[in-house]
Scaffold this motif. Sequence first.
Motif, PDB file in Angstrom:
ATOM      1  N   LEU A 124       0.995  -1.134   0.029  1.00 32.97           N
ATOM      2  CA  LEU A 124      -0.043  -0.206  -0.073  1.00 32.97           C
ATOM      3  C   LEU A 124       0.942   1.403  -0.022  1.00 32.97           C
ATOM      4  CD1 LEU A 124      -2.533  -0.802   2.584  1.00 32.97           C
ATOM      5  CD2 LEU A 124      -3.041  -1.143   0.059  1.00 32.97           C
ATOM      6  N   GLY A 125       2.312   1.058   0.066  1.00 30.07           N
ATOM      7  CA  GLY A 125       3.230   2.304   0.097  1.00 30.07           C
ATOM      8  C   GLY A 125       3.459   2.595   1.485  1.00 30.07           C
ATOM      9  N   LEU A 126       3.139   1.676   2.551  1.00 30.23           N
ATOM     10  CA  LEU A 126       3.616   2.275   3.823  1.00 30.23           C
ATOM     11  C   LEU A 126       5.198   2.007   3.996  1.00 30.23           C
ATOM     12  CD1 LEU A 126       0.492   1.318   5.888  1.00 30.23           C
ATOM     13  CD2 LEU A 126       1.253   3.642   5.360  1.00 30.23           C
ATOM     14  N   SER A 127       5.835   2.589   4.719  1.00 33.87           N
ATOM     15  CA  SER A 127       7.283   2.434   5.074  1.00 33.87           C
ATOM     16  C   SER A 127       7.288   1.384   6.354  1.00 33.87           C
ATOM     17  CB  SER A 127       8.003   3.761   5.465  1.00 33.87           C
ATOM     18  OG  SER A 127       7.554   4.365   6.630  1.00 33.87           O
ATOM     19  N   ARG A 128       8.459   1.077   6.549  1.00 40.27           N
ATOM     20  CA  ARG A 128       8.616   0.177   7.637  1.00 40.27           C
ATOM     21  C   ARG A 128       8.133   0.857   8.953  1.00 40.27           C
ATOM     22  NH1 ARG A 128      14.138  -3.002   8.217  1.00 40.27           N
ATOM     23  NH2 ARG A 128      13.326  -3.055  10.311  1.00 40.27           N
ATOM     24  N   SER A 129       8.692   2.007   9.247  1.00 44.84           N
ATOM     25  CA  SER A 129       8.492   2.735  10.437  1.00 44.84           C
ATOM     26  C   SER A 129       6.783   3.242  10.496  1.00 44.84           C
ATOM     27  CB  SER A 129       9.051   4.129  10.312  1.00 44.84           C
ATOM     28  OG  SER A 129       8.876   5.126   9.392  1.00 44.84           O
ATOM     29  N   GLU A 130       6.296   3.210   9.510  1.00 45.84           N
ATOM     30  CA  GLU A 130       4.872   3.569   9.637  1.00 45.84           C
ATOM     31  C   GLU A 130       4.155   2.151   9.931  1.00 45.84           C
ATOM     32  OE1 GLU A 130       4.592   7.103   6.010  1.00 45.84           O
ATOM     33  OE2 GLU A 130       4.364   5.048   5.615  1.00 45.84           O
ATOM     34  N   ILE A 131       4.411   1.189   9.374  1.00 48.57           N
ATOM     35  CA  ILE A 131       3.752  -0.200   9.700  1.00 48.57           C
ATOM     36  C   ILE A 131       4.114  -0.402  11.014  1.00 48.57           C
ATOM     37  CG2 ILE A 131       3.952  -2.719   9.342  1.00 48.57           C
ATOM     38  CD1 ILE A 131       4.825  -1.881   6.437  1.00 48.57           C
ATOM     39  N   ALA A 132       5.392  -0.140  11.678  1.00 46.49           N
ATOM     40  CA  ALA A 132       5.541  -0.117  13.077  1.00 46.49           C
ATOM     41  C   ALA A 132       4.457   0.469  13.951  1.00 46.49           C
ATOM     42  CB  ALA A 132       6.953   0.045  13.411  1.00 46.49           C
ATOM     43  N   ARG A 133       4.342   1.928  13.345  1.00 44.01           N
ATOM     44  CA  ARG A 133       3.405   2.500  14.060  1.00 44.01           C
ATOM     45  C   ARG A 133       1.906   1.843  14.228  1.00 44.01           C
ATOM     46  NH1 ARG A 133       4.656   5.670  17.835  1.00 44.01           N
ATOM     47  NH2 ARG A 133       2.803   6.906  17.650  1.00 44.01           N
ATOM     48  N   ILE A 134       1.549   1.209  13.123  1.00 43.36           N
ATOM     49  CA  ILE A 134       0.402   0.602  13.068  1.00 43.36           C
ATOM     50  C   ILE A 134       0.189  -0.596  14.026  1.00 43.36           C
ATOM     51  CG2 ILE A 134      -1.294  -0.940  11.639  1.00 43.36           C
ATOM     52  CD1 ILE A 134      -1.562   1.847  10.898  1.00 43.36           C
ATOM     53  N   PHE A 135       1.362  -1.068  14.186  1.00 37.20           N
ATOM     54  CA  PHE A 135       1.191  -2.423  15.224  1.00 37.20           C
ATOM     55  C   PHE A 135       1.305  -1.786  16.676  1.00 37.20           C
ATOM     56  CE2 PHE A 135       3.130  -5.195  12.029  1.00 37.20           C
ATOM     57  CZ  PHE A 135       2.085  -5.912  11.887  1.00 37.20           C
ATOM     58  N   LEU A 136       1.900  -0.659  16.952  1.00 34.37           N
ATOM     59  CA  LEU A 136       1.943   0.032  18.009  1.00 34.37           C
ATOM     60  C   LEU A 136       0.658   0.579  18.352  1.00 34.37           C
ATOM     61  CD1 LEU A 136       3.730   0.735  20.628  1.00 34.37           C
ATOM     62  CD2 LEU A 136       4.432   2.907  19.068  1.00 34.37           C
ATOM     63  N   LEU A 137      -0.173   1.334  17.594  1.00 32.70           N
ATOM     64  CA  LEU A 137      -1.412   1.958  17.680  1.00 32.70           C
ATOM     65  C   LEU A 137      -2.903   1.205  17.562  1.00 32.70           C
ATOM     66  CD1 LEU A 137      -0.471   5.335  16.005  1.00 32.70           C
ATOM     67  CD2 LEU A 137      -0.363   5.122  18.417  1.00 32.70           C
ATOM     68  N   GLY A 138      -2.578   0.294  16.844  1.00 34.26           N
ATOM     69  CA  GLY A 138      -3.761  -0.590  16.385  1.00 34.26           C
ATOM     70  C   GLY A 138      -4.326  -1.571  17.265  1.00 34.26           C
ATOM     71  N   GLY A 139      -3.492  -2.034  18.522  1.00 35.96           N
ATOM     72  CA  GLY A 139      -4.090  -2.970  19.266  1.00 35.96           C
ATOM     73  C   GLY A 139      -4.445  -4.311  18.551  1.00 35.96           C
ATOM     74  N   CYS A 140      -5.315  -4.924  19.081  1.00 35.17           N
ATOM     75  CA  CYS A 140      -5.906  -6.316  18.645  1.00 35.17           C
ATOM     76  C   CYS A 140      -6.144  -6.271  16.809  1.00 35.17           C
ATOM     77  CB  CYS A 140      -6.911  -7.014  19.369  1.00 35.17           C
ATOM     78  SG  CYS A 140      -8.676  -5.908  19.308  1.00 35.17           S
ATOM     79  N   HIS A 141      -6.395  -5.135  16.620  1.00 34.85           N
ATOM     80  CA  HIS A 141      -6.977  -4.728  15.143  1.00 34.85           C
ATOM     81  C   HIS A 141      -5.826  -4.877  14.164  1.00 34.85           C
ATOM     82  CE1 HIS A 141     -10.719  -3.568  17.087  1.00 34.85           C
ATOM     83  NE2 HIS A 141     -10.310  -2.501  17.335  1.00 34.85           N
ATOM     84  N   SER A 142      -4.574  -4.674  14.476  1.00 34.93           N
ATOM     85  CA  SER A 142      -3.394  -4.710  13.772  1.00 34.93           C
ATOM     86  C   SER A 142      -2.812  -6.124  13.784  1.00 34.93           C
ATOM     87  CB  SER A 142      -2.379  -3.624  14.168  1.00 34.93           C
ATOM     88  OG  SER A 142      -1.876  -4.089  15.629  1.00 34.93           O
ATOM     89  N   ARG A 143      -3.334  -7.056  14.253  1.00 33.93           N
ATOM     90  CA  ARG A 143      -3.103  -8.587  14.043  1.00 33.93           C
ATOM     91  C   ARG A 143      -3.774  -9.175  13.102  1.00 33.93           C
ATOM     92  NH1 ARG A 143      -5.428 -11.978  17.907  1.00 33.93           N
ATOM     93  NH2 ARG A 143      -6.028 -10.807  19.685  1.00 33.93           N
ATOM     94  N   SER A 144      -5.038  -8.500  12.800  1.00 31.23           N
ATOM     95  CA  SER A 144      -5.987  -9.189  11.728  1.00 31.23           C
ATOM     96  C   SER A 144      -5.574  -8.716  10.135  1.00 31.23           C
ATOM     97  CB  SER A 144      -7.313  -8.560  12.064  1.00 31.23           C
ATOM     98  OG  SER A 144      -8.259  -9.030  11.101  1.00 31.23           O
TER      99      SER A 144
END
Length: 388
Positions: A124-144
């Motif tokens: 989708l064009g996200l960088s590694r650091s941005e993806i890391a933020r998704i895991f950090l902020l997304g909670g359980c939603h980011s492992r789906s």
Amino acid sequence: MLGLRTCILTRLLSSSRPASSGSSSLHRLLSAAAVAPAVSPNPSFAVEDYLVETCGLTRAQALKASAKLSHLKSPTNPDAVVAFFSGLGLSSADIAAVVVRDPRFLCAGVDKTLGAIVADLTSLGLSRSEIARIFLLGGCHSRSRSIVSKLQYYLPLFGSFERLQKVFYHASYLLGADPEKTVKPNVAFLRECGLRPSDIVNLSTPVPMMLSTNPSRVRAMAALAEGLGVPRCTGMFKYALYAVAFLSKEKIACKVEYLKKTFRWSDAETRIAISKAPTLLRRSKDVLQSRSEFFISEAGLEPAYIAHRPCLVTYSLEGRSRPRYYAVKFLKANGLLDHNRDYCKTVLISEKVFLEKYICPHKEAAPHLAEDYAAACRGEMPTRFRFT
């Protein structure tokens, strides 16, 4: 496992980023998280101790989190997850925060789930650091895996990851909302009301539930906003919608009555003021009371004057309205400014323009004016502005 890795790399190679960079990045993540193929129970493995010693949780946090991980009998998979997140760029403190929010991350499959999510988000064009933020902020939603399709919709809507991140920081539940049932219908309706995409983003930043709540409720809020005397498809409607967001009719009526009483307005003047500055309904009683005391009792402004210029009430009293009032009063009293100069206009202009028009030109005639005005803006209101 080899087949899974090949599949992930294939998806990554088809992304919009350079293939060599993306594939090597994911390869390093998977290599860092590589584990032995067999997982056998470890009689000495204690989940609570592992969370403290390896993941960095406090003992209290570990006790709470371990209740969701009672089935874990080995550190094998948790070790792989921790290594994966570390390779993604998350610090030890970040990993601890992820685990605190959702301990079940330690049970996620590195290849099948986390690696696949990273590959799809990279596409989708996200960088590694941005993806890391998704895991950090997304909670359980980011492992789906469903997070990918949701971000595919949210990213163009918000225009940038930075704006999206601000919303998710306070409202990660948006990642769990169903775009088809709530978000998309609400966005479509708001556009029908004349809101531009940037307006919707600005509205959903302080009120993210505006997107995820039941569409019928958003329509009801729009009706309440119109009831303030602000028609749809006008520039002020987005502010009216913010002003009434998730307030009942009774609550709005109480706020309207308080405004009327505090500023000594008639019914007509109250309607005029709210239609011009609906966000007055979001101001606390203390703020409104202090504004009323200053503008009416101290500055001597008529209630009708304020009602037709309600933006005065929305500015900072200590950092803007009061210091400028005393500076202008000083200039008028000493013959440096026309007595007919409208006070409201001096409040509306930017700080830079105010200094250029009202402070800097009088350095010789009033050498202490700039000093006194700066002190007033810091809350150190002098007893009087000095002329000499």
